[in-house]
Write a protein that holds these residues in place. Sequence first.
Motif, PDB file in Angstrom:
ATOM      1  N   UNK A   1       0.839  -1.204   0.000  1.00 56.08           N
ATOM      2  CA  UNK A   1       0.000   0.000   0.000  1.00 56.08           C
ATOM      3  C   UNK A   1       0.871   1.251   0.000  1.00 56.08           C
ATOM      4  N   UNK A   2       0.252   2.331  -0.381  1.00 54.24           N
ATOM      5  CA  UNK A   2       0.909   3.637  -0.429  1.00 54.24           C
ATOM      6  C   UNK A   2       0.205   4.563   0.546  1.00 54.24           C
ATOM      7  N   UNK A   3       0.985   5.248   1.386  1.00 52.31           N
ATOM      8  CA  UNK A   3       0.405   6.194   2.332  1.00 52.31           C
ATOM      9  C   UNK A   3       1.206   7.484   2.311  1.00 52.31           C
ATOM     10  N   UNK A   4       0.596   8.528   2.826  1.00 55.79           N
ATOM     11  CA  UNK A   4       1.262   9.826   2.867  1.00 55.79           C
ATOM     12  C   UNK A   4       1.327  10.349   4.297  1.00 55.79           C
ATOM     13  N   UNK A   5       2.420  11.079   4.569  1.00 53.16           N
ATOM     14  CA  UNK A   5       2.616  11.736   5.865  1.00 53.16           C
ATOM     15  C   UNK A   5       2.425  10.765   7.028  1.00 53.16           C
ATOM     16  N   UNK A   6       3.204   9.693   6.992  1.00 48.30           N
ATOM     17  CA  UNK A   6       3.168   8.682   8.049  1.00 48.30           C
ATOM     18  C   UNK A   6       4.438   8.760   8.883  1.00 48.30           C
ATOM     19  N   UNK A   7       4.282   8.556  10.180  1.00 45.66           N
ATOM     20  CA  UNK A   7       5.426   8.432  11.073  1.00 45.66           C
ATOM     21  C   UNK A   7       5.552   6.977  11.496  1.00 45.66           C
ATOM     22  N   UNK A   8       6.794   6.499  11.625  1.00 44.47           N
ATOM     23  CA  UNK A   8       7.038   5.105  11.984  1.00 44.47           C
ATOM     24  C   UNK A   8       7.608   5.051  13.392  1.00 44.47           C
ATOM     25  N   UNK A   9       7.086   4.116  14.200  1.00 46.99           N
ATOM     26  CA  UNK A   9       7.584   3.953  15.566  1.00 46.99           C
ATOM     27  C   UNK A   9       7.664   2.468  15.906  1.00 46.99           C
ATOM     28  N   UNK A  10       8.382   2.191  16.984  1.00 50.75           N
ATOM     29  CA  UNK A  10       8.398   0.851  17.572  1.00 50.75           C
ATOM     30  C   UNK A  10       8.829  -0.219  16.604  1.00 50.75           C
ATOM     31  N   UNK A  11       7.979  -1.231  16.442  1.00 51.82           N
ATOM     32  CA  UNK A  11       8.288  -2.372  15.589  1.00 51.82           C
ATOM     33  C   UNK A  11       7.838  -2.174  14.143  1.00 51.82           C
ATOM     34  N   UNK A  12       7.412  -0.954  13.816  1.00 50.63           N
ATOM     35  CA  UNK A  12       7.001  -0.657  12.450  1.00 50.63           C
ATOM     36  C   UNK A  12       5.573  -0.165  12.322  1.00 50.63           C
ATOM     37  N   UNK A  13       4.979   0.264  13.439  1.00 44.87           N
ATOM     38  CA  UNK A  13       3.631   0.830  13.385  1.00 44.87           C
ATOM     39  C   UNK A  13       3.666   2.173  12.664  1.00 44.87           C
ATOM     40  N   UNK A  14       2.554   2.515  12.005  1.00 41.10           N
ATOM     41  CA  UNK A  14       2.446   3.772  11.280  1.00 41.10           C
ATOM     42  C   UNK A  14       1.482   4.699  12.019  1.00 41.10           C
ATOM     43  N   UNK A  15       1.929   5.901  12.266  1.00 41.30           N
ATOM     44  CA  UNK A  15       1.115   6.878  12.982  1.00 41.30           C
ATOM     45  C   UNK A  15       0.685   7.977  12.015  1.00 41.30           C
ATOM     46  N   UNK A  16      -0.629   8.200  11.955  1.00 43.19           N
ATOM     47  CA  UNK A  16      -1.209   9.261  11.127  1.00 43.19           C
ATOM     48  C   UNK A  16      -1.875  10.280  12.041  1.00 43.19           C
ATOM     49  N   UNK A  17      -2.303  11.369  11.452  1.00 42.28           N
ATOM     50  CA  UNK A  17      -2.996  12.396  12.242  1.00 42.28           C
ATOM     51  C   UNK A  17      -4.252  11.845  12.897  1.00 42.28           C
ATOM     52  N   UNK A  18      -4.909  10.889  12.225  1.00 36.60           N
ATOM     53  CA  UNK A  18      -6.192  10.405  12.730  1.00 36.60           C
ATOM     54  C   UNK A  18      -6.138   8.981  13.282  1.00 36.60           C
ATOM     55  N   UNK A  19      -4.939   8.438  13.532  1.00 40.58           N
ATOM     56  CA  UNK A  19      -4.892   7.115  14.135  1.00 40.58           C
ATOM     57  C   UNK A  19      -3.566   6.412  13.918  1.00 40.58           C
ATOM     58  N   UNK A  20      -3.514   5.143  14.340  1.00 37.36           N
ATOM     59  CA  UNK A  20      -2.307   4.345  14.240  1.00 37.36           C
ATOM     60  C   UNK A  20      -2.622   3.027  13.539  1.00 37.36           C
ATOM     61  N   UNK A  21      -1.777   2.633  12.588  1.00 36.03           N
ATOM     62  CA  UNK A  21      -1.926   1.365  11.872  1.00 36.03           C
ATOM     63  C   UNK A  21      -0.932   0.363  12.446  1.00 36.03           C
ATOM     64  N   UNK A  22      -1.443  -0.793  12.872  1.00 38.18           N
ATOM     65  CA  UNK A  22      -0.623  -1.828  13.493  1.00 38.18           C
ATOM     66  C   UNK A  22      -0.781  -3.158  12.765  1.00 38.18           C
ATOM     67  N   UNK A  23      -2.021  -3.543  12.469  1.00 36.04           N
ATOM     68  CA  UNK A  23      -2.305  -4.853  11.879  1.00 36.04           C
ATOM     69  C   UNK A  23      -1.615  -5.012  10.527  1.00 36.04           C
ATOM     70  N   UNK A  24      -0.963  -6.170  10.359  1.00 32.09           N
ATOM     71  CA  UNK A  24      -0.278  -6.472   9.108  1.00 32.09           C
ATOM     72  C   UNK A  24       1.124  -5.918   9.014  1.00 32.09           C
ATOM     73  N   UNK A  25       1.602  -5.286  10.097  1.00 33.93           N
ATOM     74  CA  UNK A  25       2.901  -4.617  10.053  1.00 33.93           C
ATOM     75  C   UNK A  25       3.933  -5.239  10.988  1.00 33.93           C
ATOM     76  N   UNK A  26       3.593  -6.369  11.598  1.00 28.77           N
ATOM     77  CA  UNK A  26       4.530  -7.007  12.523  1.00 28.77           C
ATOM     78  C   UNK A  26       4.315  -8.510  12.496  1.00 28.77           C
ATOM     79  N   UNK A  27       4.986  -9.206  13.407  1.00 26.29           N
ATOM     80  CA  UNK A  27       4.903 -10.668  13.434  1.00 26.29           C
ATOM     81  C   UNK A  27       3.636 -11.181  14.104  1.00 26.29           C
ATOM     82  N   UNK A  28       2.793 -10.302  14.634  1.00 25.91           N
ATOM     83  CA  UNK A  28       1.607 -10.783  15.330  1.00 25.91           C
ATOM     84  C   UNK A  28       0.446  -9.818  15.314  1.00 25.91           C
ATOM     85  N   UNK A  29      -0.753 -10.336  15.006  1.00 26.01           N
ATOM     86  CA  UNK A  29      -1.982  -9.543  15.052  1.00 26.01           C
ATOM     87  C   UNK A  29      -2.869  -9.960  16.223  1.00 26.01           C
TER      88      UNK A  29
END
Length: 203
Positions: A50-78
């Motif tokens: 996927x393609x995203x804009x203006x994302x910050x990366x933290x921790x094990x690879x989570x993506x932080x946006x102005x309106x939330x955080x994306x975690x699922x599908x970005x690490x070894x465990x959901x």
Amino acid sequence: ESRFINLEEHCAAKGWPYFAIQEAGPLVIIERKQTEILARFTHRARSSICYVENAQIIGQGSLVFEDGIAVHGLSAGDYDTHILSHLELYLNVPLPQRDAEIGEAVLCWGTHNFGHWIFTHLHRLTLLWHKPELLRLPLLVKAGTPPRFIEWLTAMGFKNVIYGNDWVNVKRLWVPSVVQYRDSEMRPHFSPEAVHSFRYLIL
């Protein structure tokens, strides 16, 4: 206060590209043990870019946006305890003194665990051959990843590597999904194609 973001839904809402490569499903692995041939039933991993804009990366690879955080599908465990650990990192990772910004990159990220480096981060990069135009872009790796780990990127053919600390902001980020993981019910999911491609690139 924040909320969890589903990347596929987020991309659809924003009109950003989302490329589904493989859906999750049943998988049978054939194993030979001495004179026996055994069938082991497990699950095939979902995969996407996927393609995203203006994302910050933290921790094990989570993506932080102005309106939330994306975690699922970005690490070894959901599964729940793993997701909670990501949320805890989000709440406790110190904010940087100065915002770093990168124009465009592909997310690889990093770890000090060699097994996770191979299966979580390097295997996801095999998806890039589904979108070969992305191979020209720099790979974003977490600062502090051991140099001996970076040598594996070189062996795979990647030479354009850039580094970022927690909270690095990327204006245009391409995100290959993690393809070896446990789902919300702790069931393992594998990508035989990623294993084969990785082996081919390394050997």
